[in-house]
Design an enzyme around this catalytic site. Structure first.
Site, short mmCIF file in Angstrom:
data_model
loop_
_atom_site.label_atom_id
_atom_site.label_comp_id
_atom_site.label_asym_id
_atom_site.label_seq_id
_atom_site.Cartn_x
_atom_site.Cartn_y
_atom_site.Cartn_z
N LYS A 47 0.84 -1.20 0.00
CA LYS A 47 0.00 0.00 0.00
C LYS A 47 0.87 1.24 0.00
O LYS A 47 1.80 1.37 0.81
CB LYS A 47 -0.90 0.03 1.23
CG LYS A 47 -1.86 1.22 1.23
CD LYS A 47 -2.75 1.21 2.44
CE LYS A 47 -2.16 1.92 3.62
NZ LYS A 47 -2.00 3.39 3.49
N ASP A 74 -3.66 4.23 -1.75
CA ASP A 74 -4.52 4.72 -0.65
C ASP A 74 -4.50 6.25 -0.65
O ASP A 74 -3.90 6.86 0.23
CB ASP A 74 -4.00 4.13 0.66
CG ASP A 74 -4.77 4.59 1.88
OD1 ASP A 74 -5.93 5.02 1.74
OD2 ASP A 74 -4.20 4.51 2.99
N LYS A 76 -7.32 8.17 -0.75
CA LYS A 76 -8.48 8.71 -0.01
C LYS A 76 -9.04 9.98 -0.65
O LYS A 76 -9.18 11.02 -0.01
CB LYS A 76 -8.11 8.99 1.44
CG LYS A 76 -7.74 7.76 2.25
CD LYS A 76 -7.60 8.13 3.72
CE LYS A 76 -7.22 6.95 4.58
NZ LYS A 76 -5.86 6.44 4.34
N ASP A 79 -13.47 15.07 -2.84
CA ASP A 79 -13.60 16.39 -3.46
C ASP A 79 -14.89 16.38 -4.26
O ASP A 79 -15.68 15.42 -4.19
CB ASP A 79 -12.35 16.67 -4.34
CG ASP A 79 -12.04 18.16 -4.46
OD1 ASP A 79 -12.98 18.96 -4.67
OD2 ASP A 79 -10.87 18.54 -4.35
N THR A 130 -10.13 4.44 10.99
CA THR A 130 -9.91 3.62 12.18
C THR A 130 -9.22 4.41 13.30
O THR A 130 -9.09 3.91 14.42
CB THR A 130 -9.07 2.38 11.84
OG1 THR A 130 -7.99 2.77 10.99
CG2 THR A 130 -9.92 1.34 11.13
N ARG A 220 2.89 0.21 10.71
CA ARG A 220 3.99 0.29 11.68
C ARG A 220 4.33 -0.99 12.43
O ARG A 220 5.51 -1.19 12.75
CB ARG A 220 3.71 1.46 12.64
CG ARG A 220 3.86 2.81 11.94
CD ARG A 220 3.17 3.94 12.65
NE ARG A 220 1.72 3.80 12.60
CZ ARG A 220 0.86 4.68 13.11
NH1 ARG A 220 1.32 5.78 13.71
NH2 ARG A 220 -0.43 4.48 13.00
O1 C5P Z 1 0.83 2.00 10.83
P1 C5P Z 1 -0.59 1.52 10.73
O2 C5P Z 1 -0.72 0.01 10.74
O3 C5P Z 1 -1.51 2.20 11.70
O4 C5P Z 1 -1.00 1.98 9.27
C1 C5P Z 1 -2.31 1.90 8.79
C2 C5P Z 1 -2.31 2.38 7.38
O5 C5P Z 1 -3.64 2.30 6.89
C3 C5P Z 1 -1.87 3.81 7.20
O6 C5P Z 1 -1.13 3.88 5.99
C4 C5P Z 1 -3.15 4.60 7.10
O7 C5P Z 1 -3.04 5.73 6.28
C5 C5P Z 1 -4.07 3.57 6.44
N1 C5P Z 1 -5.50 3.73 6.69
C6 C5P Z 1 -6.05 3.77 7.93
N2 C5P Z 1 -7.39 3.94 8.10
C7 C5P Z 1 -8.19 4.02 7.04
C8 C5P Z 1 -7.65 3.94 5.76
C9 C5P Z 1 -6.28 3.77 5.62
O8 C5P Z 1 -5.32 3.64 8.92
N3 C5P Z 1 -9.49 4.15 7.20
#
Ligand code: C5P
Length: 247
Positions: A47, A74, A76, A79, A130, A220
């Site tokens: 991603k 991703d 998102k 607009d 989330t 992460r």
């Molecule tokens: O580091 P972590 O596991 O929290 O990363 C989650 C990834 O998913 C990030 O790149 C974040 O931008 C993406 N994301 C998210 N929630 C969403 C859509 C995408 O955390 N609703």
């Protein structure tokens, strides 16, 4: 439903056999390629989100696509319909396997996005991030909590012909039961003991899979680990063990 959904695209969309999608949230092509290579043996998709796309542009995305794994772009998008449709047409040459927009953009925007999206790309809508809990949502004027808001926005996305939604694992089961071919993309994945950091609606990989997630987005817990390859391998193993027909 007042209007039937528009005809769904018929082009083949091969299933994502391995649901582990690793978020490469880095700001250089070299870092993205290094992380991508490290996790590639264990991941089903990579991603690239706003940090990478803003820093590295379409050429950077194309470089990571060269690693050969399906790409979730991703970005998102949120607009007016004309602008979102134009952005999707601009991204189309990158041929992402999955692309997303915000469901809160509304029906006209979602319909325009669907029409602009290449048929081989799965177009999914972000429902409620989330990183938000019920109190955060209330601060934006949405009362009643995440679950009903996710349900509302997922219904809208489906009615506009999208392929699925992004939500937390806690909402997936309720959606999957009446959207059997929907793609449910679940971020906020935290293996046991991993810090939640800025995520609030989090779940473990096996739990998300059991709920019906089709794509598990992990950033992460893998990319900030001392050994990202080993961390990806461990999560892939947990996913494989939790799948009824793993292998
Ligand atoms: O580091 P972590 O596991 O929290 O990363 C989650 C990834 O998913 C990030 O790149 C974040 O931008 C993406 N994301 C998210 N929630 C969403 C859509 C995408 O955390 N609703």
């Amino acid at each position: 439903m007042a209007n039937p959904p528009p005809a769904r695209p018929t082009a083949a969309k091969p299933p994502l056999a391995n649901p582990l999608c690793v978020a490469l949230d880095v700001a250089s092509v070299d870092a993205g390629l290094a992380l991508g290579r490290a996790v590639a043996p264990h991941a089903g998709a990579l991603k690239l989100g706003l940090e990478f796309v803003m820093a590295c542009g379409p050429q950077g995305v194309a470089a990571v696509a060269g690693l050969g794994l399906p790409l979730f772009l991703d970005v998102k998008l949120h607009d007016i319909p004309n602008t979102v449709a134009g952005a999707i047409r601009a991204l189309a040459p990158l041929a992402p396997a999955v692309l997303n927009v915000h469901a809160a953009g509304g029906p006209a925007m979602l319909t325009a996005a669907r029409a602009a999206c290449p048929p081989a790309t799965r177009l999914v809508a972000v429902t409620v991030l989330t990183s938000l809990d019920n109190a955060d949502l209330a601060a934006t004027g949405v009362s009643g909590g995440a679950a009903p808001q996710v349900r509302r926005l997922a219904g809208l996305a489906r009615a506009c012909g999208l392929d699925g939604v992004v939500c937390s694992a806690g909402e997936v089961a309720a959606l999957a039961s009446d959207w059997p071919d929907g793609l449910f993309v679940v971020p906020g994945i935290r293996p046991r003991g991993a810090p939640a950091r800025d995520q609030k609606r989090v779940t473990g990989p096996a739990e998300a899979l059991a709920a019906g997630a089709g794509l598990l987005v992990v950033g992460r817990p893998i990319t900030a680990a001392p050994d990202p390859s080993a961390a990806a391998r461990a999560i892939a193993a947990e996913i494989a063990a939790a799948r009824p027909q793993a292998g």
